[in-house]
Design a protein around this motif. Structure first.
Motif, PDB file in Angstrom:
ATOM      1  N   LEU A  29      18.451  32.298 -25.603  1.00 43.87           N
ATOM      2  CA  LEU A  29      17.402  30.967 -25.828  1.00 43.87           C
ATOM      3  C   LEU A  29      16.659  30.997 -26.846  1.00 43.87           C
ATOM      4  O   LEU A  29      16.500  30.000 -27.294  1.00 43.87           O
ATOM      5  CB  LEU A  29      16.360  31.306 -24.392  1.00 43.87           C
ATOM      6  CG  LEU A  29      16.746  31.076 -22.962  1.00 43.87           C
ATOM      7  CD1 LEU A  29      15.739  31.165 -22.113  1.00 43.87           C
ATOM      8  CD2 LEU A  29      17.646  29.949 -22.886  1.00 43.87           C
ATOM      9  N   GLU A  30      16.625  31.928 -27.758  1.00 43.02           N
ATOM     10  CA  GLU A  30      16.151  32.149 -28.885  1.00 43.02           C
ATOM     11  C   GLU A  30      16.971  31.045 -30.017  1.00 43.02           C
ATOM     12  O   GLU A  30      16.283  30.648 -31.009  1.00 43.02           O
ATOM     13  CB  GLU A  30      15.773  33.254 -29.419  1.00 43.02           C
ATOM     14  CG  GLU A  30      14.422  33.947 -28.731  1.00 43.02           C
ATOM     15  CD  GLU A  30      14.134  35.441 -29.413  1.00 43.02           C
ATOM     16  OE1 GLU A  30      15.021  36.204 -29.750  1.00 43.02           O
ATOM     17  OE2 GLU A  30      13.024  35.642 -29.476  1.00 43.02           O
ATOM     18  N   CYS A  39       8.247  34.685 -21.182  1.00 45.07           N
ATOM     19  CA  CYS A  39       9.569  34.702 -20.358  1.00 45.07           C
ATOM     20  C   CYS A  39       9.459  35.480 -19.161  1.00 45.07           C
ATOM     21  O   CYS A  39       9.226  36.774 -19.285  1.00 45.07           O
ATOM     22  CB  CYS A  39      10.548  35.069 -21.166  1.00 45.07           C
ATOM     23  SG  CYS A  39      12.383  34.716 -20.206  1.00 45.07           S
ATOM     24  N   ARG A  40       9.309  34.922 -18.046  1.00 47.21           N
ATOM     25  CA  ARG A  40       9.114  35.483 -16.865  1.00 47.21           C
ATOM     26  C   ARG A  40      10.292  35.171 -15.959  1.00 47.21           C
ATOM     27  O   ARG A  40      10.560  34.118 -15.852  1.00 47.21           O
ATOM     28  CB  ARG A  40       8.102  35.398 -16.062  1.00 47.21           C
ATOM     29  CG  ARG A  40       6.633  35.893 -16.759  1.00 47.21           C
ATOM     30  CD  ARG A  40       5.337  35.489 -16.112  1.00 47.21           C
ATOM     31  NE  ARG A  40       5.172  33.961 -16.027  1.00 47.21           N
ATOM     32  CZ  ARG A  40       4.535  33.002 -16.847  1.00 47.21           C
ATOM     33  NH1 ARG A  40       4.524  33.702 -18.210  1.00 47.21           N
ATOM     34  NH2 ARG A  40       4.407  31.949 -16.781  1.00 47.21           N
ATOM     35  N   ILE A  62       9.308  29.959 -18.825  1.00 45.92           N
ATOM     36  CA  ILE A  62       9.617  29.914 -20.179  1.00 45.92           C
ATOM     37  C   ILE A  62       8.018  29.459 -20.887  1.00 45.92           C
ATOM     38  O   ILE A  62       7.978  28.067 -20.777  1.00 45.92           O
ATOM     39  CB  ILE A  62      10.710  29.289 -20.551  1.00 45.92           C
ATOM     40  CG1 ILE A  62      11.885  29.848 -20.023  1.00 45.92           C
ATOM     41  CG2 ILE A  62      10.935  29.534 -22.213  1.00 45.92           C
ATOM     42  CD1 ILE A  62      12.164  31.249 -20.304  1.00 45.92           C
ATOM     43  N   GLY A  63       7.362  30.081 -21.472  1.00 44.69           N
ATOM     44  CA  GLY A  63       6.140  29.585 -22.189  1.00 44.69           C
ATOM     45  C   GLY A  63       6.595  29.088 -23.767  1.00 44.69           C
ATOM     46  O   GLY A  63       7.235  29.780 -24.443  1.00 44.69           O
ATOM     47  N   VAL A  71      12.209  26.924 -14.076  1.00 46.93           N
ATOM     48  CA  VAL A  71      13.245  26.436 -13.404  1.00 46.93           C
ATOM     49  C   VAL A  71      13.454  27.273 -12.100  1.00 46.93           C
ATOM     50  O   VAL A  71      13.227  28.666 -12.069  1.00 46.93           O
ATOM     51  CB  VAL A  71      14.393  26.734 -14.261  1.00 46.93           C
ATOM     52  CG1 VAL A  71      15.811  26.580 -13.502  1.00 46.93           C
ATOM     53  CG2 VAL A  71      14.440  25.691 -15.315  1.00 46.93           C
ATOM     54  N   ASN A  72      13.651  26.661 -11.136  1.00 47.74           N
ATOM     55  CA  ASN A  72      14.088  27.356  -9.616  1.00 47.74           C
ATOM     56  C   ASN A  72      15.584  27.094  -9.564  1.00 47.74           C
ATOM     57  O   ASN A  72      15.800  25.972  -9.376  1.00 47.74           O
ATOM     58  CB  ASN A  72      13.182  26.870  -8.764  1.00 47.74           C
ATOM     59  CG  ASN A  72      11.779  27.516  -8.925  1.00 47.74           C
ATOM     60  OD1 ASN A  72      11.435  28.425  -8.927  1.00 47.74           O
ATOM     61  ND2 ASN A  72      10.811  26.376  -8.912  1.00 47.74           N
ATOM     62  N   ARG A  73      16.250  28.214  -9.081  1.00 51.37           N
ATOM     63  CA  ARG A  73      17.408  27.923  -8.552  1.00 51.37           C
ATOM     64  C   ARG A  73      17.719  28.830  -7.333  1.00 51.37           C
ATOM     65  O   ARG A  73      17.560  30.007  -7.216  1.00 51.37           O
ATOM     66  CB  ARG A  73      18.528  28.493  -9.593  1.00 51.37           C
ATOM     67  CG  ARG A  73      18.753  27.522 -10.685  1.00 51.37           C
ATOM     68  CD  ARG A  73      19.350  26.198 -10.282  1.00 51.37           C
ATOM     69  NE  ARG A  73      19.577  25.335 -11.452  1.00 51.37           N
ATOM     70  CZ  ARG A  73      18.488  24.389 -11.695  1.00 51.37           C
ATOM     71  NH1 ARG A  73      17.368  24.237 -10.817  1.00 51.37           N
ATOM     72  NH2 ARG A  73      18.578  23.512 -12.582  1.00 51.37           N
TER      73      ARG A  73
END
Length: 182
Positions: A29-30, A39-40, A62-63, A71-73
């Protein structure tokens, strides 16, 4: 990342491979935004009825400066598929966040109002009369609402105009009374 990751596994057996996979996905992601501040990741398997089988849920928090992307999946039978889908979704949201920060906004094509003047049902196409008197071709695949076979000559339509190899064409047609921008 500036703040260490927090990985939580609920009702899921701990696995070094799974945790390494999550860390690898988060590290990527970076590449899209290097100023991620937190990031949790929560991976869980809710208690289900015996006949429903295993299904994993993934939540990502993501902060980023001034915002938190969540995001939820839910309900994937494969934890790696659930993680892939969640990280893909958060990547798209990060890209949008970066565009907004840079002042890059998505531009939408202008919409026009016209009238269906000719239909060729066997060929799956027709023509629209624009306000300026020109006619535009359209194909059945470009009719959004209602279906092509429900169009009638005289229907008012909203559409966007795109240049094709054969010239300008009407795309994304929808029928109805539409407000004409002033």
């Amino acid at each position: 990342m500036k703040i260490p990751m927090q990985i939580t596994l609920r009702n899921v057996d701990h696995s070094d491979a799974l945790e390494a996979h999550i860390r690898e996905k988060a590290k990527k992601l970076e590449n899209f935004f290097e100023h991620i501040v937190s990031c949790r990741v929560v991976v869980e398997m809710p208690h289900n009825h015996k006949h429903q089988g295993k299904a994993f849920n993934v939540r990502l928090d993501i902060g980023v400066p001034g915002r938190e992307i969540v995001v939820n999946r839910d309900r994937h039978e494969d934890v790696y598929v659930a993680l892939r889908d969640a990280f893909d979704a958060v990547r798209r949201q990060l890209e949008d966040y970066v565009q907004r920060m840079r002042g890059e906004t998505k531009t939408h094509q202008p919409e026009f109002i016209g009238e269906v003047v000719r239909l060729f049902p066997d060929d799956g196409c027709g023509f629209i009369l624009r306000a300026d008197g020109d006619e535009l071709y359209f194909h059945r695949d470009n009719v959004v609402s209602p279906a092509f076979n429900q169009l009638n000559v005289g229907d008012e339509v909203k559409f966007v105009e795109e240049l094709a190899a054969e010239g300008p064409q009407a795309k994304r047609l929808s029928v109805g009374r539409h407000h004409v921008p002033q």
